[in-house]
Design a protein around this motif. Sequence first.
Motif, PDB file in Angstrom:
ATOM      1  N   PHE A  24       0.833  -1.270  -0.105  1.00  0.00           N
ATOM      2  CA  PHE A  24      -0.004  -0.042  -0.107  1.00  0.00           C
ATOM      3  C   PHE A  24       0.923   1.434  -0.055  1.00  0.00           C
ATOM      4  CE2 PHE A  24      -2.079   3.530   2.413  1.00  0.00           C
ATOM      5  CZ  PHE A  24      -3.079   3.535   1.512  1.00  0.00           C
ATOM      6  N   GLN A  25       1.851   1.356   0.821  1.00  0.00           N
ATOM      7  CA  GLN A  25       2.673   2.326   1.014  1.00  0.00           C
ATOM      8  C   GLN A  25       3.571   2.837  -0.498  1.00  0.00           C
ATOM      9  OE1 GLN A  25       2.879   4.717   3.170  1.00  0.00           O
ATOM     10  NE2 GLN A  25       1.268   3.691   4.477  1.00  0.00           N
ATOM     11  N   LYS A  26       3.934   1.556  -0.963  1.00  0.00           N
ATOM     12  CA  LYS A  26       4.713   1.679  -2.310  1.00  0.00           C
ATOM     13  C   LYS A  26       3.660   2.412  -3.384  1.00  0.00           C
ATOM     14  CE  LYS A  26       8.012   1.378  -5.230  1.00  0.00           C
ATOM     15  NZ  LYS A  26       8.942   2.342  -5.258  1.00  0.00           N
ATOM     16  N   GLY A  27       2.351   1.961  -3.334  1.00  0.00           N
ATOM     17  CA  GLY A  27       1.301   2.304  -4.344  1.00  0.00           C
ATOM     18  C   GLY A  27       1.066   3.802  -3.903  1.00  0.00           C
ATOM     19  N   ARG A  28       0.955   4.386  -2.797  1.00  0.00           N
ATOM     20  CA  ARG A  28       0.899   5.845  -2.307  1.00  0.00           C
ATOM     21  C   ARG A  28       2.068   6.598  -3.027  1.00  0.00           C
ATOM     22  NH1 ARG A  28      -2.394   8.154  -2.543  1.00  0.00           N
ATOM     23  NH2 ARG A  28      -2.098   9.996  -0.890  1.00  0.00           N
ATOM     24  N   GLU A  29       3.171   5.991  -3.034  1.00  0.00           N
ATOM     25  CA  GLU A  29       4.465   6.704  -3.289  1.00  0.00           C
ATOM     26  C   GLU A  29       4.299   6.722  -5.128  1.00  0.00           C
ATOM     27  OE1 GLU A  29       7.857   4.644  -2.407  1.00  0.00           O
ATOM     28  OE2 GLU A  29       7.354   4.445  -0.156  1.00  0.00           O
ATOM     29  N   PHE A  30       3.937   5.657  -5.594  1.00  0.00           N
ATOM     30  CA  PHE A  30       3.592   5.893  -7.085  1.00  0.00           C
ATOM     31  C   PHE A  30       2.433   7.054  -7.097  1.00  0.00           C
ATOM     32  CE2 PHE A  30       5.357   1.366  -7.780  1.00  0.00           C
ATOM     33  CZ  PHE A  30       6.380   1.784  -8.494  1.00  0.00           C
ATOM     34  N   ASP A  31       1.525   6.840  -6.636  1.00  0.00           N
ATOM     35  CA  ASP A  31       0.511   7.673  -6.673  1.00  0.00           C
ATOM     36  C   ASP A  31       0.712   9.424  -6.752  1.00  0.00           C
ATOM     37  OD1 ASP A  31      -2.266   7.177  -7.550  1.00  0.00           O
ATOM     38  OD2 ASP A  31      -2.917   6.552  -5.378  1.00  0.00           O
ATOM     39  N   ILE A  32       1.530   9.485  -5.870  1.00  0.00           N
ATOM     40  CA  ILE A  32       2.077  11.010  -5.615  1.00  0.00           C
ATOM     41  C   ILE A  32       2.921  11.527  -6.614  1.00  0.00           C
ATOM     42  CG2 ILE A  32       3.696  12.123  -3.992  1.00  0.00           C
ATOM     43  CD1 ILE A  32       2.504  10.453  -1.703  1.00  0.00           C
ATOM     44  N   GLU A  33       3.671  10.479  -7.268  1.00  0.00           N
ATOM     45  CA  GLU A  33       4.558  10.741  -8.560  1.00  0.00           C
ATOM     46  C   GLU A  33       3.876  10.755  -9.736  1.00  0.00           C
ATOM     47  OE1 GLU A  33       7.444   7.872  -8.110  1.00  0.00           O
ATOM     48  OE2 GLU A  33       8.136   8.480  -6.268  1.00  0.00           O
ATOM     49  N   GLY A  34       2.331  10.340  -9.550  1.00  0.00           N
ATOM     50  CA  GLY A  34       1.584  10.418 -10.809  1.00  0.00           C
ATOM     51  C   GLY A  34       1.697   9.088 -11.696  1.00  0.00           C
ATOM     52  N   GLU A  54       0.359  -2.087  -7.093  1.00  0.00           N
ATOM     53  CA  GLU A  54       0.767  -2.239  -5.670  1.00  0.00           C
ATOM     54  C   GLU A  54      -0.520  -2.097  -4.827  1.00  0.00           C
ATOM     55  OE1 GLU A  54       3.973  -2.682  -4.634  1.00  0.00           O
ATOM     56  OE2 GLU A  54       4.522  -2.573  -6.859  1.00  0.00           O
ATOM     57  N   TYR A  55      -1.395  -1.462  -5.215  1.00  0.00           N
ATOM     58  CA  TYR A  55      -2.624  -1.871  -4.361  1.00  0.00           C
ATOM     59  C   TYR A  55      -3.321  -3.118  -4.601  1.00  0.00           C
ATOM     60  CZ  TYR A  55      -2.445   3.408  -3.729  1.00  0.00           C
ATOM     61  OH  TYR A  55      -2.020   4.834  -3.775  1.00  0.00           O
ATOM     62  N   THR A  56      -3.341  -3.466  -5.690  1.00  0.00           N
ATOM     63  CA  THR A  56      -3.798  -4.721  -6.074  1.00  0.00           C
ATOM     64  C   THR A  56      -3.064  -5.837  -5.145  1.00  0.00           C
ATOM     65  OG1 THR A  56      -4.422  -4.154  -8.215  1.00  0.00           O
ATOM     66  CG2 THR A  56      -4.123  -6.562  -8.049  1.00  0.00           C
ATOM     67  N   ARG A  57      -1.686  -5.625  -5.128  1.00  0.00           N
ATOM     68  CA  ARG A  57      -0.944  -6.614  -4.292  1.00  0.00           C
ATOM     69  C   ARG A  57      -1.369  -6.433  -2.884  1.00  0.00           C
ATOM     70  NH1 ARG A  57       3.338  -4.690  -7.698  1.00  0.00           N
ATOM     71  NH2 ARG A  57       4.022  -6.253  -9.285  1.00  0.00           N
ATOM     72  N   ALA A  58      -1.776  -5.362  -2.348  1.00  0.00           N
ATOM     73  CA  ALA A  58      -1.988  -5.124  -0.954  1.00  0.00           C
ATOM     74  C   ALA A  58      -3.275  -5.782  -0.809  1.00  0.00           C
ATOM     75  CB  ALA A  58      -1.983  -3.830  -0.590  1.00  0.00           C
ATOM     76  N   ILE A  59      -4.312  -5.690  -1.533  1.00  0.00           N
ATOM     77  CA  ILE A  59      -5.726  -6.325  -1.665  1.00  0.00           C
ATOM     78  C   ILE A  59      -5.494  -7.844  -1.440  1.00  0.00           C
ATOM     79  CG2 ILE A  59      -7.803  -6.401  -2.746  1.00  0.00           C
ATOM     80  CD1 ILE A  59      -7.390  -3.630  -3.641  1.00  0.00           C
ATOM     81  N   LYS A  60      -4.587  -8.425  -2.390  1.00  0.00           N
ATOM     82  CA  LYS A  60      -4.841  -9.895  -2.523  1.00  0.00           C
ATOM     83  C   LYS A  60      -4.124 -10.361  -1.205  1.00  0.00           C
ATOM     84  CE  LYS A  60      -3.940 -10.443  -7.313  1.00  0.00           C
ATOM     85  NZ  LYS A  60      -2.987 -10.914  -8.489  1.00  0.00           N
ATOM     86  N   LEU A  61      -3.333  -9.627  -0.269  1.00  0.00           N
ATOM     87  CA  LEU A  61      -2.942 -10.194   0.751  1.00  0.00           C
ATOM     88  C   LEU A  61      -3.907  -9.630   2.240  1.00  0.00           C
ATOM     89  CD1 LEU A  61       0.971  -9.110   0.712  1.00  0.00           C
ATOM     90  CD2 LEU A  61       0.066 -11.389   0.639  1.00  0.00           C
ATOM     91  N   ALA A  62      -4.581  -8.600   1.856  1.00  0.00           N
ATOM     92  CA  ALA A  62      -5.767  -8.294   2.876  1.00  0.00           C
ATOM     93  C   ALA A  62      -6.795  -7.619   2.193  1.00  0.00           C
ATOM     94  CB  ALA A  62      -5.045  -7.179   3.750  1.00  0.00           C
ATOM     95  N   PRO A  63      -7.735  -8.935   1.801  1.00  0.00           N
ATOM     96  CA  PRO A  63      -9.026  -8.487   1.194  1.00  0.00           C
ATOM     97  C   PRO A  63      -9.713  -7.376   1.587  1.00  0.00           C
ATOM     98  CG  PRO A  63      -8.636 -10.875   1.360  1.00  0.00           C
ATOM     99  CD  PRO A  63      -7.682 -10.156   2.090  1.00  0.00           C
TER     100      PRO A  63
END
Length: 96
Positions: free
Chosen positions: A8-18, A26-35
């Motif tokens: 999730f944190q890595k996803g946020r970093e990507f988001d902030i960078e556009g 990255e969000y998808t990976r987070a959701i797979k681990l924590a539905p």
Amino acid sequence: MASAKEFFQKGREFDIEGQHQGAIAEYTRAIKLAPNYVEAYFYRGNALALEGQPQKGIEDLQKAAAILESQGQSEWATAMRQQEEIIREGIQDGEF
């Protein structure tokens, strides 16, 4: 092995960078681990909308709202539904 929070944190970093595609992955990976990772659904939904997939974004926001409602967090669920409506309006206005 990375945790859902780390993805999730890595996803946020990507988001902030556009870099929305990277964020979505990255969000998808987070959701797979924590539905039931509400924040990951929320941010992935917004990133999907920005990447031209507003209907998938709406689906993520609906999932986040459903999780929150099941947890008795109706105020936060309402916030998810409001964001969903913003995307729907954007579709109608031709923004997506």
